[in-house]
Design a protein around this motif. Structure first.
Motif, mmCIF file in Angstrom:
data_model
loop_
_atom_site.group_PDB
_atom_site.id
_atom_site.type_symbol
_atom_site.label_atom_id
_atom_site.label_comp_id
_atom_site.label_asym_id
_atom_site.label_seq_id
_atom_site.Cartn_x
_atom_site.Cartn_y
_atom_site.Cartn_z
ATOM 1 N N VAL A 81 18.644 21.881 2.826
ATOM 2 C CA VAL A 81 17.106 21.277 2.707
ATOM 3 C C VAL A 81 16.173 21.929 3.698
ATOM 4 C CG1 VAL A 81 16.094 19.244 3.587
ATOM 5 C CG2 VAL A 81 18.180 19.126 2.440
ATOM 6 N N MET A 82 15.129 22.672 3.039
ATOM 7 C CA MET A 82 14.171 23.162 4.008
ATOM 8 C C MET A 82 13.253 22.295 4.290
ATOM 9 S SD MET A 82 13.603 26.632 1.382
ATOM 10 C CE MET A 82 13.119 25.796 0.163
ATOM 11 N N ILE A 83 12.716 21.664 3.535
ATOM 12 C CA ILE A 83 11.641 20.435 3.989
ATOM 13 C C ILE A 83 12.003 19.008 3.599
ATOM 14 C CG2 ILE A 83 9.342 19.911 3.822
ATOM 15 C CD1 ILE A 83 8.418 22.611 2.989
ATOM 16 N N ALA A 84 11.759 18.059 4.463
ATOM 17 C CA ALA A 84 11.871 16.589 4.079
ATOM 18 C C ALA A 84 10.683 15.851 4.681
ATOM 19 C CB ALA A 84 13.362 16.090 4.734
ATOM 20 N N GLU A 85 10.147 15.099 3.916
ATOM 21 C CA GLU A 85 9.095 14.072 4.114
ATOM 22 C C GLU A 85 9.303 12.604 3.883
ATOM 23 O OE1 GLU A 85 5.689 15.609 2.244
ATOM 24 O OE2 GLU A 85 5.564 17.262 3.742
ATOM 25 N N PRO A 86 8.786 11.764 4.763
ATOM 26 C CA PRO A 86 9.208 10.343 4.437
ATOM 27 C C PRO A 86 7.980 9.885 3.844
ATOM 28 C CG PRO A 86 8.367 10.663 6.582
ATOM 29 C CD PRO A 86 8.639 11.961 6.230
ATOM 30 N N ARG A 95 -5.444 -9.490 -1.667
ATOM 31 C CA ARG A 95 -6.278 -10.621 -1.752
ATOM 32 C C ARG A 95 -7.580 -10.349 -1.215
ATOM 33 N NH1 ARG A 95 -3.582 -15.282 -3.402
ATOM 34 N NH2 ARG A 95 -1.478 -15.270 -3.403
ATOM 35 N N PHE A 96 -8.666 -10.587 -1.979
ATOM 36 C CA PHE A 96 -10.025 -10.546 -1.261
ATOM 37 C C PHE A 96 -10.757 -11.758 -2.121
ATOM 38 C CE2 PHE A 96 -14.502 -9.088 -1.528
ATOM 39 C CZ PHE A 96 -14.555 -9.007 -0.466
ATOM 40 N N GLY A 97 -11.214 -12.782 -1.153
ATOM 41 C CA GLY A 97 -11.483 -13.906 -1.618
ATOM 42 C C GLY A 97 -10.813 -14.682 -2.449
ATOM 43 N N HIS A 98 -11.252 -14.937 -3.698
ATOM 44 C CA HIS A 98 -10.315 -15.637 -4.659
ATOM 45 C C HIS A 98 -9.551 -14.855 -5.627
ATOM 46 C CE1 HIS A 98 -13.927 -15.101 -6.780
ATOM 47 N NE2 HIS A 98 -13.451 -15.076 -8.022
ATOM 48 N N ARG A 99 -9.830 -13.739 -5.666
ATOM 49 C CA ARG A 99 -9.304 -12.642 -6.490
ATOM 50 C C ARG A 99 -7.830 -12.027 -5.789
ATOM 51 N NH1 ARG A 99 -14.331 -9.175 -9.127
ATOM 52 N NH2 ARG A 99 -15.553 -11.114 -9.908
ATOM 53 N N SER A 100 -7.006 -11.685 -6.504
ATOM 54 C CA SER A 100 -5.939 -10.969 -6.049
ATOM 55 C C SER A 100 -5.255 -9.971 -6.993
ATOM 56 C CB SER A 100 -4.666 -12.075 -5.713
ATOM 57 O OG SER A 100 -4.383 -12.730 -6.871
ATOM 58 N N ARG A 101 -4.463 -9.244 -6.658
ATOM 59 C CA ARG A 101 -3.612 -8.338 -7.471
ATOM 60 C C ARG A 101 -2.290 -7.865 -7.149
ATOM 61 N NH1 ARG A 101 -5.481 -6.548 -12.807
ATOM 62 N NH2 ARG A 101 -4.761 -4.629 -13.255
ATOM 63 N N ARG A 102 -1.222 -7.946 -7.908
ATOM 64 C CA ARG A 102 -0.078 -7.569 -7.136
ATOM 65 C C ARG A 102 0.368 -6.157 -7.880
ATOM 66 N NH1 ARG A 102 5.452 -11.234 -8.337
ATOM 67 N NH2 ARG A 102 6.931 -10.050 -7.108
ATOM 68 N N LEU A 103 0.547 -5.280 -6.839
ATOM 69 C CA LEU A 103 0.920 -3.830 -7.089
ATOM 70 C C LEU A 103 1.915 -3.361 -6.101
ATOM 71 C CD1 LEU A 103 -1.057 -3.427 -4.855
ATOM 72 C CD2 LEU A 103 -2.732 -3.129 -6.727
ATOM 73 N N GLY A 104 2.167 -2.116 -6.347
ATOM 74 C CA GLY A 104 2.792 -1.319 -5.207
ATOM 75 C C GLY A 104 2.028 -0.659 -4.122
ATOM 76 N N VAL A 105 2.325 -0.634 -2.950
ATOM 77 C CA VAL A 105 1.567 -0.008 -1.869
ATOM 78 C C VAL A 105 2.530 1.102 -1.334
ATOM 79 C CG1 VAL A 105 0.467 -0.325 0.315
ATOM 80 C CG2 VAL A 105 0.227 -2.171 -1.292
ATOM 81 N N THR A 106 2.141 2.270 -1.456
ATOM 82 C CA THR A 106 2.624 3.441 -0.871
ATOM 83 C C THR A 106 2.249 4.055 0.501
ATOM 84 O OG1 THR A 106 3.363 4.338 -3.072
ATOM 85 C CG2 THR A 106 3.549 5.873 -1.473
ATOM 86 N N GLY A 107 3.059 4.185 1.474
ATOM 87 C CA GLY A 107 2.402 5.104 2.691
ATOM 88 C C GLY A 107 2.771 6.251 2.754
ATOM 89 N N LEU A 108 2.021 7.047 3.017
ATOM 90 C CA LEU A 108 2.357 8.460 3.184
ATOM 91 C C LEU A 108 1.821 9.017 4.397
ATOM 92 C CD1 LEU A 108 0.986 9.756 -0.416
ATOM 93 C CD2 LEU A 108 3.174 9.553 0.272
ATOM 94 N N PRO A 109 2.540 10.184 4.925
ATOM 95 C CA PRO A 109 2.079 11.027 6.412
ATOM 96 C C PRO A 109 0.754 11.436 6.013
ATOM 97 C CG PRO A 109 3.892 12.176 5.125
ATOM 98 C CD PRO A 109 3.867 10.771 4.444
ATOM 99 N N ARG A 110 0.140 11.744 6.837
ATOM 100 C CA ARG A 110 -1.362 12.227 6.675
ATOM 101 C C ARG A 110 -1.208 13.704 6.364
ATOM 102 N NH1 ARG A 110 -6.006 11.247 10.645
ATOM 103 N NH2 ARG A 110 -7.012 12.059 8.797
ATOM 104 N N ASP A 111 -0.099 14.424 6.952
ATOM 105 C CA ASP A 111 -0.015 15.866 6.818
ATOM 106 C C ASP A 111 1.048 16.207 5.604
ATOM 107 O OD1 ASP A 111 2.133 14.872 8.181
ATOM 108 O OD2 ASP A 111 2.037 16.493 9.424
ATOM 109 N N ALA A 112 1.193 15.273 4.674
ATOM 110 C CA ALA A 112 2.063 15.507 3.566
ATOM 111 C C ALA A 112 1.849 16.663 2.809
ATOM 112 C CB ALA A 112 1.930 14.275 2.401
#
Length: 213
Positions: A81-86, A95-112
């Motif tokens: 393993v040379m590089i590993a990133e989470p 949700r925003f007001g009466h509207r909503s959307r179901r989806l996937g949220v991905t978190g990345l490091p800023r220096d990916a």
């Protein structure tokens, strides 16, 4: 002008529709060997962008539960393993007001370096220090704009009784991007990282580690 050429011109004049459909058929026949080549080039371009520019890791280790950052250290210490990133992916409802959307949220490091967020010109997008980075289309569906605060409901777990939910408020951050990502990296690894790296069966993930071997 030769006799053969005059006969050809006379035939075109007498049967114009036959000449038209003959030329049309020849044009279609010419496109038959061209279209597959163009499709092959398009597929090669998509694969090269996805696996050579955007996601450049060779191996992705998928984990069942998120855990401490020490699991990332264990992955980095594995041979080869040379590089590993989470990064962290969770199902959520915006949700925003009466509207909503179901989806996937991905978190990345800023220096990916391995798993990067690109714009429509294949340039890396610098992630903001906080908030959500969303596409213009998603903001249009929710009826939100830059600077608005939306509610993010994280929905994790299997059965309905064991599903974990948490709610947070986040502000939409301005950026130009064809996709959307959460800028919160969150918990990125799992307690059983080493054992997960050795198994080959597919599992439903809530925490993942990208490794370049």
């Amino acid at each position: 002008m030769s006799t053969t050429f005059r006969m050809a011109l006379r035939n075109l004049e007498r049967r114009p529709w036959q000449a038209f459909f003959t030329a049309f058929g020849l044009a279609l026949a010419t496109g038959i060997p061209i279209v597959p080549g163009a499709m092959g080039d398009g597929i090669h371009y998509l694969l090269s962008i996805q696996w050579d520019v955007a996601q450049r890791q060779n191996v992705t280790v998928s984990l069942i539960e998120p855990g401490s950052a020490s699991a990332l250290t264990d992955i980095r210490s594995l041979p080869g393993v040379m590089i590993a990133e989470p990064f962290r992916t969770v199902p959520a409802r915006l949700r925003f007001g009466h509207r909503s959307r179901r989806l996937g949220v991905t978190g990345l490091p800023r220096d990916a370096y391995l798993n990067r967020l690109l714009d429509d010109k294949e340039r890396a997008v610098e992630l903001p220090p906080n908030g959500l980075l969303v596409s213009a289309k998603l903001a249009e569906i929710l009826g939100a704009k830059v600077g608005d605060t939306i509610i993010l409901e994280v929905q994790e777990g299997g059965a309905r009784g064991s599903r974990r939910r948490s709610r947070a408020r986040s502000r939409i951050t301005p950026a130009s991007s064809p996709t959307w990502r959460s800028t919160r990296s969150g918990a990125s690894c799992a307690k059983a990282a080493r054992s997960a790296a050795r198994t080959s069966r597919s599992i439903r993930t809530t925490g993942t580690i990208s490794c370049r071997a």
